[in-house]
Design a protein around this motif. Structure first.
Motif, PDB file in Angstrom:
ATOM      1  N   SER A 222       2.796  90.050  44.582  1.00  6.45           N
ATOM      2  CA  SER A 222       3.508  88.836  44.975  1.00  6.45           C
ATOM      3  C   SER A 222       3.028  88.372  46.339  1.00  6.45           C
ATOM      4  O   SER A 222       2.449  89.140  47.103  1.00  6.45           O
ATOM      5  N   SER A 223       3.288  87.113  46.604  1.00  6.65           N
ATOM      6  CA  SER A 223       2.915  86.546  47.901  1.00  6.65           C
ATOM      7  C   SER A 223       3.890  85.438  48.266  1.00  6.65           C
ATOM      8  O   SER A 223       4.482  84.810  47.403  1.00  6.65           O
ATOM      9  N   VAL A 224       4.043  85.236  49.564  1.00  4.75           N
ATOM     10  CA  VAL A 224       4.892  84.175  50.093  1.00  4.75           C
ATOM     11  C   VAL A 224       4.099  83.500  51.204  1.00  4.75           C
ATOM     12  O   VAL A 224       3.484  84.176  52.031  1.00  4.75           O
ATOM     13  N   LEU A 225       4.112  82.182  51.219  1.00  6.81           N
ATOM     14  CA  LEU A 225       3.422  81.429  52.251  1.00  6.81           C
ATOM     15  C   LEU A 225       4.410  80.470  52.892  1.00  6.81           C
ATOM     16  O   LEU A 225       5.126  79.749  52.198  1.00  6.81           O
ATOM     17  N   GLN A 226       4.464  80.494  54.213  1.00  6.80           N
ATOM     18  CA  GLN A 226       5.309  79.562  54.955  1.00  6.80           C
ATOM     19  C   GLN A 226       4.530  79.117  56.185  1.00  6.80           C
ATOM     20  O   GLN A 226       4.336  79.896  57.124  1.00  6.80           O
ATOM     21  N   GLY A 227       4.081  77.885  56.153  1.00  7.98           N
ATOM     22  CA  GLY A 227       3.287  77.370  57.262  1.00  7.98           C
ATOM     23  C   GLY A 227       2.010  78.160  57.424  1.00  7.98           C
ATOM     24  O   GLY A 227       1.229  78.295  56.491  1.00  7.98           O
ATOM     25  N   GLU A 228       1.800  78.709  58.612  1.00  6.75           N
ATOM     26  CA  GLU A 228       0.587  79.478  58.886  1.00  6.75           C
ATOM     27  C   GLU A 228       0.743  80.965  58.578  1.00  6.75           C
ATOM     28  O   GLU A 228      -0.206  81.729  58.698  1.00  6.75           O
ATOM     29  N   SER A 229       1.925  81.399  58.162  1.00  9.89           N
ATOM     30  CA  SER A 229       2.180  82.816  57.883  1.00  9.89           C
ATOM     31  C   SER A 229       2.275  83.079  56.388  1.00  9.89           C
ATOM     32  O   SER A 229       2.821  82.280  55.632  1.00  9.89           O
ATOM     33  N   ALA A 230       1.740  84.227  56.002  1.00 15.85           N
ATOM     34  CA  ALA A 230       1.819  84.662  54.607  1.00 15.85           C
ATOM     35  C   ALA A 230       2.188  86.134  54.578  1.00 15.85           C
ATOM     36  O   ALA A 230       1.960  86.871  55.536  1.00 15.85           O
ATOM     37  N   PHE A 231       2.752  86.535  53.464  1.00 14.79           N
ATOM     38  CA  PHE A 231       3.143  87.925  53.245  1.00 14.79           C
ATOM     39  C   PHE A 231       2.707  88.275  51.830  1.00 14.79           C
ATOM     40  O   PHE A 231       3.045  87.554  50.891  1.00 14.79           O
ATOM     41  N   ILE A 232       1.917  89.327  51.678  1.00  5.77           N
ATOM     42  CA  ILE A 232       1.507  89.756  50.337  1.00  5.77           C
ATOM     43  C   ILE A 232       1.968  91.192  50.097  1.00  5.77           C
ATOM     44  O   ILE A 232       1.968  92.016  51.004  1.00  5.77           O
ATOM     45  N   VAL A 233       2.389  91.456  48.885  1.00  4.98           N
ATOM     46  CA  VAL A 233       2.815  92.794  48.455  1.00  4.98           C
ATOM     47  C   VAL A 233       1.734  93.307  47.517  1.00  4.98           C
ATOM     48  O   VAL A 233       1.304  92.592  46.613  1.00  4.98           O
ATOM     49  N   TRP A 234       1.298  94.539  47.753  1.00  3.23           N
ATOM     50  CA  TRP A 234       0.159  95.047  47.012  1.00  3.23           C
ATOM     51  C   TRP A 234       0.282  96.522  46.661  1.00  3.23           C
ATOM     52  O   TRP A 234       1.053  97.262  47.263  1.00  3.23           O
ATOM     53  N   ASP A 235      -0.527  96.922  45.678  1.00  4.86           N
ATOM     54  CA  ASP A 235      -0.798  98.320  45.355  1.00  4.86           C
ATOM     55  C   ASP A 235      -2.269  98.546  45.678  1.00  4.86           C
ATOM     56  O   ASP A 235      -3.121  97.747  45.288  1.00  4.86           O
ATOM     57  N   PHE A 236      -2.551  99.614  46.409  1.00  2.00           N
ATOM     58  CA  PHE A 236      -3.934 100.005  46.695  1.00  2.00           C
ATOM     59  C   PHE A 236      -4.227 101.210  45.826  1.00  2.00           C
ATOM     60  O   PHE A 236      -3.610 102.263  45.971  1.00  2.00           O
ATOM     61  N   LEU A 237      -5.162 101.070  44.913  1.00  2.00           N
ATOM     62  CA  LEU A 237      -5.519 102.119  43.966  1.00  2.00           C
ATOM     63  C   LEU A 237      -6.882 102.686  44.346  1.00  2.00           C
ATOM     64  O   LEU A 237      -7.795 101.932  44.698  1.00  2.00           O
TER      65      LEU A 237
END
Length: 154
Positions: A79-94
């Protein structure tokens, strides 16, 4: 910079850049990590549980080093969220450890990003629990880490 209808400076829409960044992480390879100048600014800040640095050559080294430390590394962004110049991504590193017949491991985490005006990343901060997500999964250290966790709960 252009202005919006209120006369205030327009905030760039980084939607496309965020999608390009997610694609980069999900298709990461040693070749793609040779030149990160289209992704990160020259003075970008990068922090994860093991590193805190500020410049493109150091960030490039972190990504290249990943391919030396583990086999078949890849990210899956859920998932990801973008607000203006900021973003947040949720990830799995395999990934797999560099030993024969190593099972695939998974680290779950998230990244806070900030984009520069030109769309490149100038702030990258990873959040994940190294003890739970990594150390507890390692053969020798894992048992000790789980013991410490049980002791702390008492």
């Amino acid at each position: 910079m252009s202005e919006d209808l209120t006369g205030l400076p327009a905030i760039p829409d980084h939607t496309l850049r965020l999608q390009q960044l997610i694609t980069f992480f999900e298709t990461i390879s040693p070749e793609k990590c040779k030149d990160l100048s289209t992704i990160y600014t020259e003075d970008a800040y990068f922090k994860d549980p093991f590193n805190e640095l500020r410049d493109l050559p150091a960030i490039t080294h972190v990504f290249q080093h990943m391919f030396e430390q583990v086999r078949e590394p890849r990210f899956h962004v859920s998932s990801s969220v973008l607000q203006g110049e900021s973003a947040f991504i949720v990830w799995d590193f395999l990934f797999k450890l560099n030993k024969a017949n190593a099972a695939e491991l998974c680290i779950r985490g998230a990244t806070h990003l900030r984009f520069a005006q030109d769309g490149r990343v100038h702030f990258h901060r990873d959040y994940w629990d190294a003890a739970e997500e990594l150390y507890e999964k390692l053969p020798l250290l894992g048992g000790f880490m789980r013991f410490l966790k049980r002791q702390a709960r008492r």
